[in-house]
Enzyme design. Structure first.
Site, short mmCIF file in Angstrom:
data_model
loop_
_atom_site.label_atom_id
_atom_site.label_comp_id
_atom_site.label_asym_id
_atom_site.label_seq_id
_atom_site.Cartn_x
_atom_site.Cartn_y
_atom_site.Cartn_z
N GLU A 210 0.81 -1.22 0.00
CA GLU A 210 0.00 0.00 0.00
C GLU A 210 0.85 1.27 0.00
OE1 GLU A 210 -2.86 -0.41 3.14
OE2 GLU A 210 -3.72 -2.20 2.25
N LYS A 343 -15.86 -1.29 2.88
CA LYS A 343 -15.15 -1.79 1.69
C LYS A 343 -16.19 -2.36 0.74
CE LYS A 343 -10.83 -3.19 3.98
NZ LYS A 343 -10.16 -4.32 4.65
#
Length: 434
Positions: A210, A343
């Site tokens: 990430e 999400k």
């Protein structure tokens, strides 16, 4: 305006794993959406369909999910002549076609790809930006720019170091707008790089999935110390709070927690939920830690409830709640946490994502919109967080294009809104929404 054609294909995500991309056509043009995928996944998530053919992409192919879009969903959806602005009708139609509780027939990755593309087409049909269309679907007059949560130190399942806790984040809540929050985040990130390089050597600044750094440290408070130093060096101690994603389900063993789970197993070092809770309290006392995600295992309800009652910080449910209204309701009743991590691919459709968000907000929770560790260049969640007015987004470090794609889109949205742009800032947990 109805759908004229739908075509899905297999593309690669930011980790080199296959994922699903969907092109949806109306008279207004082509609308493209790509589906993300997670590394640490909750056991209660909607099913992401993988081929399981070990001779191809190590079993991670998505040809089955792509075929479900092209052969099962496309023709039936086109036949119905739904207007693309009818997000809920289209999503419910796909859910009925699938017919399973967790989308295991078609795969959440198939259904979500179509759902996201429909949402983009719906915005174009109305002639409004995507964030405005999403705000309308959610029943919001306002739109709000979120405070970003930059994941700048990686551990856990995202990194090859010994650090047990998965993410250490900085949230520039003291910024006056989103552009300034980006600048503060980037400046701290560069300072952090120098701090890590000076202390651990140049190869310690390699980045994780990430975009955060993954120095080879074991102690979690060492990561907090590095952040504190970088924040001070950048000159922003009064503008930044720290957030963590512990992803504790990844190191939960036999009812206890193993903070050195990447080393050979030794039950003697396991600690209890209470001991882990005390460790978090020491972090909160010693550092500006104001948000902790997944502090305990996804089914260790008692530890969650006890901890949330004992602290006044944001406690975020991710693996615990998996964006699923049933799990959220359970967590609300048990007072297990006070913020939902949203999400879209955990639940698998735009409509259900909005529903999950509204359920959390109506119970006084905060909501943080999130990327996954396997991302694409798709920027949907940037518009989603603005339209849903959640006030916070985590989509990685200010590094790696699949992360910056979202942050850059948020800067464009702020620019487009001009004087009307509102930034969540210090109200990141509960933005004022009309």
């Amino acid at each position: 305006m109805s759908i004229t054609k739908i075509h899905a294909r297999e593309i690669l995500d930011s980790r080199g794993n296959p994922t699903v991309e969907v092109d949806l056509y109306t008279a207004k043009g082509r609308f493209r959406a790509a589906v993300p995928s997670g590394a640490s996944t909750g056991v209660h998530e909607a099913l992401e369909l993988r081929d399981g053919d070990k001779s191809r992409y190590l079993g991670k192919g998505t040809v089955k999910a792509v075929d479900h879009v092209n052969k099962d969903i496309a023709a039936k959806l086109i036949e119905k002549k739904f207007s693309v602005v009818d997000q809920e009708k289209i999503d419910h139609f796909m859910l009925e076609l699938d017919g399973t509780e967790n989308k295991s027939k078609f795969g959440a990755n198939a259904i979500l790809g179509v759902s996201l593309a429909v949402c983009k087409a719906g915005a174009a049909e109305k002639g409004v930006p995507l964030y405005r269309h999403i705000a309308d679907l959610a029943g919001h007059k306002d739109v709000i720019l979120p405070c970003p949560a930059f994941n700048v130190i990686n551990g856990g399942s995202h990194a090859g170091n010994k650090l047990a806790m998965q993410e250490f984040m900085i949230l520039p809540i003291g910024a006056s707008n989103f552009h300034e929050a980006m600048r503060i985040g980037a400046e701290v990130y560069h300072n952090l790089k120098n701090v890590i390089k000076a202390k651990y050597g140049k190869d310690a600044t390699n980045v994780g999935d990430e975009g955060g750094f993954a120095p080879n440290i074991l102690e979690n408070n060492e990561a907090l110390e590095l952040l504190k130093t970088a924040i001070e060096k950048a000159g922003y101690p009064d503008k930044i709070i720290i957030g963590m994603d512990v992803a504790a389900s990844e190191f939960y063993k036999a009812g206890k927690y193993d903070l050195d789970f990447k080393s050979p197993d030794d039950p003697a070092r396991y600690i209890t939920g209470d001991q882990l809770g005390d460790l978090y309290k020491s972090f909160i006392k010693g550092y500006p830690v104001q948000s902790i995600e997944d502090p305990f295992d996804q089914d260790d309800w008692a530890a969650w409830t006890k901890f949330t009652a004992a602290v006044d910080i944001q406690v975020v449910g991710d693996d615990l709640t998996v964006t699923n209204p049933k799990r959220i309701q359970q967590a609300v009743e048990k007072k297990a946490c006070n913020c939902l991590l949203l999400k879209v691919n955990q639940i698998g459709s735009v409509t259900e994502s909005i529903k999950a968000c509204k359920l959390a907000q109506s119970n006084g929770w905060g909501v943080m919109v999130s990327h996954r560790s396997g991302e694409t260049e798709d920027t949907f969640i940037a518009d989603l967080v603005v339209g849903l007015c959640t006030g916070q987004i985590k989509t990685g470090a200010p590094c790696r294009s699949e992360r910056l794609a979202k942050y850059n889109q948020l800067m464009r949205i702020e620019e487009e809104l001009g004087a009307k742009a509102k930034f969540a800032g210090k109200d990141y947990r509960h933005p004022k929404i009309n």
